[in-house]
Design an enzyme around this catalytic site. Structure first.
Site, mmCIF file in Angstrom:
data_model
loop_
_atom_site.group_PDB
_atom_site.id
_atom_site.type_symbol
_atom_site.label_atom_id
_atom_site.label_comp_id
_atom_site.label_asym_id
_atom_site.label_seq_id
_atom_site.Cartn_x
_atom_site.Cartn_y
_atom_site.Cartn_z
ATOM 1 N N HIS A 231 0.868 -1.176 0.000
ATOM 2 C CA HIS A 231 0.000 0.000 0.000
ATOM 3 C C HIS A 231 0.909 1.231 0.000
ATOM 4 C CE1 HIS A 231 -3.525 2.420 1.093
ATOM 5 N NE2 HIS A 231 -2.737 3.053 1.942
ATOM 6 N N ASP B 20 -10.868 -3.767 -4.168
ATOM 7 C CA ASP B 20 -10.542 -3.130 -2.882
ATOM 8 C C ASP B 20 -11.732 -3.237 -1.932
ATOM 9 O OD1 ASP B 20 -8.784 -1.923 -1.128
ATOM 10 O OD2 ASP B 20 -9.422 0.101 -1.644
#
Lengths: 322, 439
Positions: free
Chosen positions: B195, B321
């Site tokens: 991330h 996501d």
């Protein structure tokens, strides 16, 4: 000091590392150590080589086997041995390394054996004192007597060093033993491999002329000697490996991994061992293990080193110090 | 070829999808025909697979001209188990996935406890086997407890069945730890998914930094929070050679960094989320917390750059996501609401917007949700090929519908496509030859 002396067989005043030694120097020390093995096995072990000499063991880092090994070696050669460890020295009171060196120097020792946590500390000290200095381990730099005793152990069991394949496994990153062994074994013509996870292999390792493996199976294939290193967990700031169990699973030497090496491969470890972390007890105590013999050779090699350095002591003929 | 199948030794009934529009993400070609499935594996593909050519005991699905494609592989979804079953379970997440045409879910490790122990990997695989409709593969924690301080047990976790390593929705802040994690992962040839958000630079920000944040009076997250982390990672990948996948790139600048890294031959890939491809910060509108995401929705210029990078292949993967949040964590002032949106069920429909807008071809779009994630994870599925697992979907690319959150299968209903008009709907989903969803 003007009268005739036989040319010294060992041309160095200090033993600071393997780096400065030629193959011939190493062989000289190994041959002398071979004789010392005989002495140590006799009932009467005392020699007078260092009679009247003072040997100081100056250990800034805790040590059991190296310190006692040097102490015994010095005593067997007839020297007066004094042990100074960090807890009893004035270093704790803020004295600098050089001040300590100067203080000791004023006591006229003949040989100082030094261990220090910082690489290069022993070299610094050697420049400040008048006597001979032996490096008993400086940081992750060198530990020459360990490499010599390992070489002696190998030579006695395999009859040679040249042409052997030696795999050094584990925590290379923190290991002065690995660095000294790589230098010594390559200088005597062995093929050296290092095996470990990338996090424990320093960058540019290949520049030392070793083969790099990250897997025990390929790394141990065809090895004559398997040299395990202690996982230096006390130096593992920031986590170089995930856990002991994972390390043992992939890099711990057990019978299965040892079977990848040659059938007559021999196992070594400089000690102290983390059993169940880098080595399994069945291997450490098994028939292929040389670990106990290494300790015996430690005394012999240190006797040889002290003996060799004694050839250079300035008052070798009994005169005053210059 | 089908006449020899009469042997009674074959217990499993052949299944055939016929009369479809085959879209192959590998060859990027389309053609009329069908797919024959036996024992969970694709046995034959092509125009020759028709009802007339099959044995009488075969189960035949007439696709009526709909698209037949590999099932989607979602590289990042939160499935709730263990520890957040009130938000989602493997059963509900996989029902949503099946309805959305997703046949493989990569589960995020920020569960409670986190997936940083081989026993938790084992738990998830067993739970998925017992309660899941689609395939579930765990991504394990890159660092212990996701704390960003110590490397997780990469080797043991791989042995247990983890397929990748990630710090979930946080970046590893410490570059030394990241370097070691990458070097260690490289030894095991493991994939690291990261991330991208520098936590210091992002600070208290809650949406994209810019004019809109200014007008809304909300603290912004600068684009550099993403790019700086990505730049750092690329340098560490250069040094270590580890396989690295940037989970979500959301800015034009990040796309440029990835483009350069790929040009330099580095083992770098990246994804973006369906939300970042189809929405922008303006959709936040009147402080809609369902559009509060991490990374935040960016400006339309960034979205355009992402779409372009997807068509170019600079962006490899589209992820859902999927991040289910219950009402209590979303019905709050914008800054206090949790990040995240659900997406498994609507990913394909939403992505079809790009096809209908003429931004991207259908095979190209599908490749980013099937073949590319499969290649990155080294999975055999995601292909319309003989011998590949029969994870297949049938969908009508044109069928219009309006998203009704009440009808979504996920346990949480925080969809950013609430009441949105969609065009393109999954009609059938098959996992290993078994039909797991039928509209």
């Amino acid at each position: 000091m003007s009268e005739y002396r036989p040319a010294p067989r060992f041309p160095h005043r200090h033993l600071l590392g393997i780096e400065a030694l030629s193959a011939k120097d190493i062989v000289t020390l190994l041959d002398m150590a071979e004789e010392a093995v005989g002495i140590s096995r006799q009932v009467e072990k005392m020699r007078a080589t260092l009679r009247g000499r003072t040997l100081i063991n100056l250990f800034f880092e805790a040590s059991t086997r190296t310190q006692s090994s040097f102490e015994l070696a010095g005593k067997r050669l007839g020297a007066d041995v004094m042990n100074m460890s960090v807890s009893t020295s004035s270093v704790k009171k803020g004295e600098t390394l050089i001040d300590t060196a100067m203080t000791l120097n004023a006591m006229h020792p003949d040989i100082i054996v030094v261990r220090h946590a910082q690489a290069g500390a022993v070299h610094l000290l050697a420049r400040k004192v008048d006597c001979s200095v032996v490096n008993a381990g400086d940081g992750a730099h060198e530990h020459p007597t360990q490499a010599l005793l390992d070489a002696l152990t190998i030579r006695r069991n395999k009859g040679r060093i040249e042409g052997l394949t030696v795999a050094i496994c584990g925590d290379i990153f923190h290991s002065r033993v690995a660095r000294s062994n790589i230098l010594l074994l390559s200088r005597l013509g062995a093929r050296v491999r290092v095996i470990g996870p990338s996090t424990l292999l320093p960058e540019n390792m290949a520049r030392l002329g070793v083969e790099i493996h990250r897997d025990m199976k390929t790394g141990l294939a065809g090895a004559d000697i398997v040299m395990m290193l202690r996982l230096q967990r006390e130096r593992m700031v920031g986590g170089f490996i995930p856990s002991s169990r994972e390390y043992f699973r992939f890099f711990g030497l057990d019978s299965e991994k040892l079977s990848y090496a040659k059938e007559d491969a021999l196992v070594m470890h400089p000690g102290p061992m983390n059993r169940g972390v880098e080595i399994d007890s069945t291997v450490a105590d098994g028939p292929q293990s040389l670990i106990r013999e290494q300790v015996e050779m430690g005394v012999a090699v240190r006797m040889a080193v002290l003996d060799a350095l004694a050839q250079h002591l300035p008052n070798a003929t009994g005169g005053e110090r210059p | 070829m089908t006449t020899t199948l009469a042997s009674p030794a074959i217990a499993h009934q052949p299944v055939a999808l016929v009369n479809g529009r085959l879209v192959d993400p590998q060859t990027q070609k389309e053609g009329k025909g069908g797919v024959l499935v036996i024992d969970g594996v694709i046995r034959d593909i092509g125009a020759g697979i028709s009802a007339a050519a099959l044995p009488s005991h075969a189960q035949i699905v007439d696709c009526a001209g709909d698209v037949i494609a590999p099932g989607l592989i979602d590289l990042c979804a939160f499935v709730g188990e263990p520890g957040a079953e009130y938000r989602e379970t493997i059963a509900t997440a996989s029902a949503a996935a099946a309805a959305g045409g997703v046949t493989t879910i990569i589960a995020r490790p920020d569960t409670n406890p986190p997936i940083d122990d081989p026993a938790v990997v084992d738990f998830l695989l067993r739970r998925a086997r017992d309660t899941g409709l689609v395939r579930l593969l765990p991504a394990a924690a890159l660092t212990k407890g996701l704390q960003g301080e110590e490397i997780a047990e990469v080797g043991l976790l791989l042995d247990a069945g983890a397929v990748a390593f990630t710090n979930a929705s946080t970046s590893v802040r410490n570059a030394r730890v990241m370097r070691r994690a990458l070097a260690y992962a490289k030894d095991f040839d493991a994939l690291v998914i990261h991330h991208l958000e520098d936590p210091d630079l992002a600070g208290q920000g809650v949406m994209n930094e810019g004019e809109l944040a200014l007008r809304l009076g909300l603290p912004g997250i600068p684009r550099e929070a993403e790019t700086i982390m990505l730049d750092r990672d690329i340098r560490l990948v250069t040094a270590t050679g580890a396989r690295y996948h940037a989970s979500i790139v959301s800015t034009k600048a990040s796309v440029d960094v990835i483009r350069q890294a790929k040009a330099a031959g580095l083992p770098v890939t990246c994804g973006t989320s369906i939300n970042h491809l189809t929405l922008n910060e303006n959709d936040i509108g009147d402080y809609r917390t369902f559009l509060k995401l991490a990374p935040p929705l960016r400006h339309e210029d960034d979205r355009r750059a992402l779409v372009e990078a997807l068509t170019e292949g600079v962006i490899d993967v589209i992820i859902s996501d999927h991040n289910p949040q219950d009402v209590e964590t979303k019905r709050l002032p914008f800054a206090e609401a949790e990040n995240g949106a659900i997406g498994l069920e609507t990913m394909l429909s939403a992505a079809m917007r790009l096809v209908h807008a003429g931004d991207i071809s259908l095979p190209r779009l599908l490749a980013a949700m099937t073949l590319r994630p499969a290649e990155i994870l080294r999975l055999p599925q995601g292909r319309l090929a003989v011998g590949a697992p029969a994870d297949l979907i049938r969908f009508d690319p044109d069928e219009p519908y309006v998203v009704d959150p009440a009808k979504l299968h996920s346990r949480s209903k925080n969809t950013p496509f609430d009441e949105a008009r969609m065009q393109g709907r999954v009609k059938l989903t098959m996992v290993a030859g078994e039909v797991v969803f039928r509209a």
